[in-house]
Design a protein around this motif. Structure first.
Motif, mmCIF file in Angstrom:
data_model
loop_
_atom_site.group_PDB
_atom_site.id
_atom_site.type_symbol
_atom_site.label_atom_id
_atom_site.label_comp_id
_atom_site.label_asym_id
_atom_site.label_seq_id
_atom_site.Cartn_x
_atom_site.Cartn_y
_atom_site.Cartn_z
ATOM 1 N N UNK A 64 0.841 -1.188 0.000
ATOM 2 C CA UNK A 64 0.000 0.000 0.000
ATOM 3 C C UNK A 64 0.882 1.244 0.000
ATOM 4 N N UNK A 65 0.381 2.315 -0.591
ATOM 5 C CA UNK A 65 1.102 3.571 -0.614
ATOM 6 C C UNK A 65 0.973 4.320 0.702
ATOM 7 N N UNK A 66 1.958 5.153 1.004
ATOM 8 C CA UNK A 66 1.962 5.893 2.269
ATOM 9 C C UNK A 66 0.763 6.827 2.372
ATOM 10 N N UNK A 83 0.580 -11.159 9.000
ATOM 11 C CA UNK A 83 0.428 -10.536 7.695
ATOM 12 C C UNK A 83 1.104 -9.166 7.721
ATOM 13 N N UNK A 84 2.323 -9.074 7.215
ATOM 14 C CA UNK A 84 2.993 -7.771 7.205
ATOM 15 C C UNK A 84 2.359 -6.828 6.200
ATOM 16 N N UNK A 85 2.416 -5.538 6.505
ATOM 17 C CA UNK A 85 1.981 -4.500 5.581
ATOM 18 C C UNK A 85 3.212 -3.789 5.054
ATOM 19 N N UNK A 86 3.365 -3.789 3.738
ATOM 20 C CA UNK A 86 4.502 -3.149 3.084
ATOM 21 C C UNK A 86 4.058 -1.793 2.538
ATOM 22 N N UNK A 106 5.876 -3.711 10.290
ATOM 23 C CA UNK A 106 5.634 -3.414 8.874
ATOM 24 C C UNK A 106 6.932 -3.451 8.073
ATOM 25 N N UNK A 107 6.766 -3.441 6.777
ATOM 26 C CA UNK A 107 7.879 -3.277 5.841
ATOM 27 C C UNK A 107 7.726 -1.901 5.207
ATOM 28 N N UNK A 108 8.783 -1.131 5.180
ATOM 29 C CA UNK A 108 8.750 0.174 4.529
ATOM 30 C C UNK A 108 9.652 0.118 3.307
ATOM 31 N N UNK A 109 9.065 0.362 2.144
ATOM 32 C CA UNK A 109 9.799 0.340 0.883
ATOM 33 C C UNK A 109 10.012 1.783 0.454
ATOM 34 N N UNK A 110 11.270 2.194 0.345
ATOM 35 C CA UNK A 110 11.568 3.587 0.083
ATOM 36 C C UNK A 110 12.742 3.697 -0.890
ATOM 37 N N UNK A 111 13.251 4.915 -1.059
ATOM 38 C CA UNK A 111 14.402 5.144 -1.929
ATOM 39 C C UNK A 111 15.476 5.887 -1.146
ATOM 40 N N UNK A 112 16.667 5.942 -1.706
ATOM 41 C CA UNK A 112 17.797 6.538 -0.997
ATOM 42 C C UNK A 112 17.591 8.013 -0.711
ATOM 43 N N UNK A 113 16.846 8.712 -1.575
ATOM 44 C CA UNK A 113 16.657 10.150 -1.406
ATOM 45 C C UNK A 113 15.677 10.515 -0.300
ATOM 46 N N UNK A 114 14.851 9.582 0.119
ATOM 47 C CA UNK A 114 13.866 9.862 1.175
ATOM 48 C C UNK A 114 14.571 10.001 2.519
ATOM 49 N N UNK A 115 14.094 10.941 3.297
ATOM 50 C CA UNK A 115 14.680 11.161 4.619
ATOM 51 C C UNK A 115 13.726 10.620 5.674
ATOM 52 N N UNK A 173 13.112 -2.000 6.645
ATOM 53 C CA UNK A 173 13.205 -0.961 5.629
ATOM 54 C C UNK A 173 13.940 -1.495 4.396
ATOM 55 N N UNK A 174 13.285 -1.393 3.250
ATOM 56 C CA UNK A 174 13.868 -1.786 1.970
ATOM 57 C C UNK A 174 14.159 -0.526 1.170
ATOM 58 N N UNK A 175 15.400 -0.317 0.785
ATOM 59 C CA UNK A 175 15.760 0.812 -0.081
ATOM 60 C C UNK A 175 15.805 0.281 -1.510
ATOM 61 N N UNK A 176 14.819 0.710 -2.290
ATOM 62 C CA UNK A 176 14.675 0.210 -3.667
ATOM 63 C C UNK A 176 14.741 1.398 -4.626
ATOM 64 N N UNK A 177 15.924 1.770 -5.031
ATOM 65 C CA UNK A 177 16.070 2.887 -5.950
ATOM 66 C C UNK A 177 16.738 4.078 -5.296
#
Length: 217
Positions: A61-63, A80-83, A105-114, A122-126
């Protein structure tokens, strides 16, 4: 239809990672009423929503949806984790998603996010944007192959444009909502994806539609 038959109808295929999106919309295409999808809901829609979670390994799901809908940890007999996908670092550790859950939870983010420090995997994807193909691959690497995509429209649109959506469970609510609500998918212009109708169920005036990407297996 019995619960067993319904589970069989909506079951994920085995053998590979599979993304099923779950949405509700009004007859005129609105994805929310007064900013929330709750205004379109029904007992039948809730049943399919909960079934989607029962059958899945993970909710994606989106933030923005997490914040608007007040997400908490999913409750069922097995974990059931929520990503949550975020490229902007809008999540904080005091949200119910983190404080009212039995599964981190799982948080899927990118390197530029603070992002602040969060009690999550936390997964850094991009780099500057979230690479959704990497995100799905990382979920699969964690053994989470049955992905239940719950929104919002921008994440759904991006997943479609990346060719990552295999199926759509769409509940059509018998309402004309008008207003300025967005459609269920929003994003870049793409070549339309060809779907085939897998099943149709009716609960009073509510339609429960299941579509699958053609030639997806």
């Amino acid at each position: 239809m019995t619960d067993t038959a319904l589970e069989s109808l909506y079951a994920y295929p085995g053998g590979r990672t599979w993304v099923t999106a779950n949405f509700v919309s009004s007859v005129d295409g609105a994805v929310s009423v007064d900013g929330r999808s709750e205004g379109l809901g029904s007992a039948a829609d809730k049943q399919i929503f909960l079934l989607g979670r029962e059958l899945a390994d993970v909710v994606m799901v989106g933030a923005g949806t997490v914040l608007i809908e007040g997400y908490r940890g999913a409750r069922r007999e097995r974990p059931l984790p929520i990503a949550v996908v975020t490229a902007r670092g809008t999540l904080t550790a005091d949200l119910p998603l983190f404080t009212d859950t039995s599964v981190p939870p799982i948080v899927i983010t990118c390197a530029a996010a603070r992002l602040p420090s969060l009690p999550a995997d936390v997964i850094v994807a991009g780099d500057s944007e979230v690479d959704l193909k990497v995100a799905v691959a990382e979920l699969a690497a964690r053994g989470l192959h049955r992905i239940n995509l719950e929104g919002g429209p921008r994440l759904f649109g991006s997943m479609i444009s990346e060719g990552l959506v295999d199926a759509l469970n769409l509940t059509v609510s018998p309402l004309l909502a008008v207003g300025d609500s967005s459609r269920i998918a929003h994003g870049p212009v793409i070549v339309p994806v060809d779907l085939e109708l897998a099943s149709v169920l009716r609960a009073d005036d509510v339609l429960l539609l299941r579509y699958q990407r053609r030639n997806s297996s």
